[in-house]
Design a protein around this motif. Structure first.
Motif, short mmCIF file in Angstrom:
data_model
loop_
_atom_site.label_atom_id
_atom_site.label_comp_id
_atom_site.label_asym_id
_atom_site.label_seq_id
_atom_site.Cartn_x
_atom_site.Cartn_y
_atom_site.Cartn_z
N ARG A 191 0.81 -1.54 0.26
CA ARG A 191 -0.45 0.35 -0.06
C ARG A 191 0.58 1.48 0.16
O ARG A 191 0.73 1.92 -1.00
CB ARG A 191 -0.42 0.15 1.49
N TYR B 285 -2.70 6.14 1.93
CA TYR B 285 -3.44 4.94 1.43
C TYR B 285 -2.91 3.19 2.42
O TYR B 285 -3.21 2.50 1.87
CB TYR B 285 -3.90 4.27 0.44
N VAL B 286 -1.72 3.99 3.14
CA VAL B 286 -2.09 2.75 4.56
C VAL B 286 -2.21 3.11 5.83
O VAL B 286 -2.85 3.51 5.79
CB VAL B 286 -0.13 3.63 4.92
N THR B 287 -2.98 1.81 6.00
CA THR B 287 -3.97 1.49 6.63
C THR B 287 -3.96 2.69 8.42
O THR B 287 -3.27 1.81 8.62
CB THR B 287 -4.80 0.16 6.97
N ASP C 181 -10.09 4.45 9.37
CA ASP C 181 -10.08 3.83 7.84
C ASP C 181 -10.98 3.80 6.91
O ASP C 181 -11.28 3.46 5.84
CB ASP C 181 -9.53 2.78 8.76
N MET D 11 -10.45 6.74 5.09
CA MET D 11 -9.23 5.89 4.00
C MET D 11 -9.44 5.44 2.53
O MET D 11 -9.27 5.61 1.70
CB MET D 11 -8.00 5.61 4.95
N GLU E 68 -9.59 5.69 -1.26
CA GLU E 68 -8.55 4.60 -1.78
C GLU E 68 -9.79 4.50 -3.21
O GLU E 68 -9.05 4.42 -4.03
CB GLU E 68 -8.46 3.59 -1.30
#
Lengths: 425, 81
Positions: A134, A141-143, B44, B47, B51
């Motif tokens: 990612r 987009y790193v969780t 999350d 995000m 994405e």
């Protein structure tokens, strides 16, 4: 100082989804090693392994009567954003609490006096690798959840939240001996009164392609020639042993003190008498006789026993040439050659090397054999590398174990041994 | 992409993270916090939605969003720039 009793156990591994299955399949000599479908996707060099297959907590809980409060507590893991490692570990802990007959009320009541030790380190290697992808695509987009998840203590947090554990909590890492080391630390905490109840939990491995490949390149990984007969790949103490076989397995043991059990010892499945950890002063992977000998000797002494009191050893027995040979030599040195009052086997022959959880699952195997009056067979033992150690044959034997010794050794010169006592005789 | 479509994507991600929630009850007037998303869940959800939309907005820009509708608006603007 308190006595320390095992009151609950849970395990999910290649030989079963619970301890009853595990015990039955051990006794019947079923081999859990098959052609790899999980690890082989991460590294083509892993041809055979002991794998669990599909497991979803959300499915598992449908099949059992579970307290509504627990069902609600595991809600975050009933969807798709969980991992098999988390799911199987939660299920194992549920099994252990169930076996120990600890209700939700009981959990709350003893919350402050309950601690948790999670076995292992580097518990999210593959997750780490997924995040790297990612990151390389797009940093944004790193969780965010990864910041919580990457810590090994994520397991401590999850289990303490679900099971209301508010005493002490930590991970204990000791390489392949982590399972035993976690059990030993938990034992010391209960014995000394730090807590009255301690949950010891060991998750399945989450190795990335890098760890798997490096084991292969080191020459430690076996199984190459056994693609067509995977059940013969793991051969602890056999002349054709040629490296360890990976296993997926997780386990949980609950320890309880005199204080919490009170006059009622009927819950006790077994007693942990002692544990010892001994370093070789060696940072590499080779097994050394002195350290293994000392670990076993110390454990026996700390338990207030003599070598001849031990009637069963669950060996580390990984099916690696040097490791197997050194362990048998150390056993002979301490317990004597041709000792007919001793039986030795290695559970890894049937469930593979479960790495961080190996020692804990094998301690569970000790208790299952102890209470089932048998010792399981050594898989694929055809030409033993030592004739003067009483290795169990291919098939299980009826046998009474009074004092068991559980060995686990790890890279970096780590040697551990635990003594477990049968409470039924 | 319409605001409704963005809202649908947000709802999918909410369900992923808060399993078994009754999505039919969720409206743009609700806040993520009200429907049970903790701070990490909220980050999350945002995000994963970004994405899906292939947009990149610093998380701080969502700091003043009072409800899901506000979040949709911010993403809609970024998507249609």
């Amino acid at each position: 100082m308190s006595n320390v009793y095992i009151t609950g156990m849970g395990s999910i591994n290649a030989l079963g989804l619970n301890c009853q299955e595990f015990s039955d399949l051990l006794k019947n000599g079923v081999n859990g090693i098959k052609r790899s479908s999980y690890f082989s996707k991460l590294s083509a060099d892993v041809k055979v392994a002991a794998e669990i297959g599909e497991f979803k907590l959300s499915e598992y809980i449908k099949s059992k009567p579970i307290d509504k409060r627990l069902l609600e507590a595991v809600r975050p893991f009933r969807g798709s954003r969980t991992t098999m490692a988390i799911d199987t570990l939660i299920a194992s802990v549920m099994q252990a609490y169930d076996m120990a007959k600890i209700s939700c009320e009981d959990m709350e009541l003893h919350s402050d006096r309950t601690s948790i030790v999670v076995a292992g380190s580097n518990l999210s290697q593959n997750r780490n690798d997924e995040i790297r992808n990612r990151y390389c695509n797009s940093k944004e987009y790193v969780t965010p959840n990864y910041a919580i998840q990457f810590f090994d203590t994520n397991y401590v947090g999850i289990l303490s939240e679900i099971f209301k554990i508010k005493g002490e909590g930590m991970t204990v890492g000791n390489a392949s001996a982590s399972g035993n080391a976690a059990l030993i630390n938990a034992y010391r905490m209960v014995k000394s009164g730090v807590c009255d109840r301690c949950v010891v939990a060991a998750p399945i491995v989450d190795f990335s392609p890098y760890e798997l490949q490096s084991f292969k390149n080191l020459g430690a990984l076996g199984g190459d020639d056994y693609e067509n007969n995977p059940e013969q790949a793991c051969r602890p103490f056999d002349a054709a042993h040629n490296g360890f076989i990976l296993g997926q397995g997780c386990g949980c043991i609950i320890l309880e003190s005199d204080r919490i059990l009170g006059n009622n010892r009927s819950k006790a499945l077994a007693q942990v008498l002692s544990g010892s950890i001994k370093l070789d002063g060696n940072r590499l992977s080779d097994a050394r006789l002195d350290g293994e000998y000392s670990a076993m000797k110390n454990a026996v002494e700390y338990a207030g026993l003599k070598a001849e009191d031990i009637d069963y050893i669950n060996a580390h027995g990984t099916s690696t040439p040097l490791g197997d040979d050194v362990e048998l030599s150390a056993i002979k040195e301490l317990f004597g050659a041709d000792n007919n009052n001793l039986r030795v086997n290695s559970t890894k022959g049937m469930i593979g090397h479960c790495m961080f959880s190996a020692g804990l699952i094998e301690a569970i195997a000790c208790v299952l054999q102890m209470n089932g009056n048998f010792v399981h067979g050594n898989a694929n033992l055809s030409k033993p590398v030592a004739e003067d150690v009483r290795l169990v044959g291919n098939k299980a034997e009826n046998y009474t174990i009074k004092y068991a010794l559980n060995n686990s050794f790890g890279f970096g010169g780590i040697n551990t041994s635990v003594v477990i006592k049968n409470v039924n005789i | 992409m319409s605001k409704e479509e963005i809202f649908e994507i947000i709802k999918e991600n909410i369900l992923d993270i808060i399993p078994e929630l009754d999505l039919s009850e969720v409206t743009m007037k609700d806040s993520l916090k009200e429907i049970g998303a903790n701070s990490v869940d909220r980050a999350d959800i945002i995000m994963f939605t970004m994405e899906s939309l292939n947009i990149r907005i610093p998380m701080v820009k969502f700091g003043n969003a009072a409800n899901i509708g506000d979040i949709v608006d911010i993403m809609y603007e970024a998507k249609n720039e």
